[in-house]
Design an enzyme around this catalytic site. Structure first.
Site, PDB file in Angstrom:
ATOM      1  N   ASP A   1       0.863  -1.339   0.079  1.00 22.47           N
ATOM      2  CA  ASP A   1       0.062  -0.011   0.102  1.00 22.47           C
ATOM      3  C   ASP A   1       0.746   1.273   0.133  1.00 22.47           C
ATOM      4  OD1 ASP A   1      -2.412  -1.379   0.251  1.00 22.47           O
ATOM      5  OD2 ASP A   1      -2.473  -1.575   2.398  1.00 22.47           O
TER       6      ASP A   1
ATOM      7  N   ASP B   1      -6.972  -1.240  -4.935  1.00 14.12           N
ATOM      8  CA  ASP B   1      -8.073  -0.838  -4.076  1.00 14.12           C
ATOM      9  C   ASP B   1      -8.765   0.240  -4.619  1.00 14.12           C
ATOM     10  OD1 ASP B   1      -7.126  -2.630  -2.088  1.00 14.12           O
ATOM     11  OD2 ASP B   1      -5.908  -0.988  -1.252  1.00 14.12           O
TER      12      ASP B   1
END
Length: 172
Positions: free
Chosen positions: A122, A140
């Site tokens: 991330d 995402d």
């Protein structure tokens, strides 16, 4: 024009999915190469680029579950991806097909991370003062945009159905 757009080949939608997945993987590769783990670079007063890892799901759900979650999320991602692929092989309205494509690309991007790295990279960190939204990645974003398109499609279909009911009622 609208009807021809609705009959878009499944290969177009698989290309969209592959593009989303590859873009996700390329950005993660760049972050890994350019940022040491844990590094944070302020871009704006409310946005940082970071390099963090998530062994769980959204919002680090099950991140500390002991390792079994890696295989669970890989299996879940592959099962959902197979179902999405099947859905894309059927004729769908454009918004629905685009939604499924983006979700498929995002799911495969995160599955690739879990298979290659054991966890998801991330790097997008939005915050307000000291309150940080959990870091996330382009997979995402792709999944979220795909879900939003599916909701839009449902709302559009609902309006069309309501308009048809009103039309039939007025003719009675």
């Amino acid at each position: 024009m609208w009807q021809s757009a609705r009959l878009t080949s499944a290969w177009v939608w698989f290309t969209v999915a592959a593009s989303a997945g590859m873009t996700d993987q390329l950005t993660k590769f760049a972050i890994i190469r350019m940022f040491a783990y844990g590094k944070q670079v302020e871009i704006t007063p409310f946005f940082n680029l970071v390099h963090v890892l998530n062994s769980g799901a959204a919002f680090s759900f099950l991140a500390n579950a002991g390792g079994w979650q890696r295989y669970f999320f890989i299996t879940l991602g592959l099962v959902v991806s197979a179902w999405l692929g099947r859905m894309l092989c059927q004729q769908r309205p454009r918004l629905e097909a685009m939604g499924y494509s983006l979700i498929l690309g995002g799911a495969l991007g995160n599955v690739a991370d879990r298979m290659l790295r054991g966890q998801v990279v991330d790097f997008l960190d939005f915050h307000w003062r000291l309150a940080h939204w959990p870091a996330f990645n382009l997979a995402d974003v792709s999944i979220t945009l795909g879900a939003a398109l599916l909701v839009m499609q449902i709302l559009i279909q609902g309006k069309e159905v309501s308009a048809e009911k009103i039309e039939r009622h007025n003719h009675l």
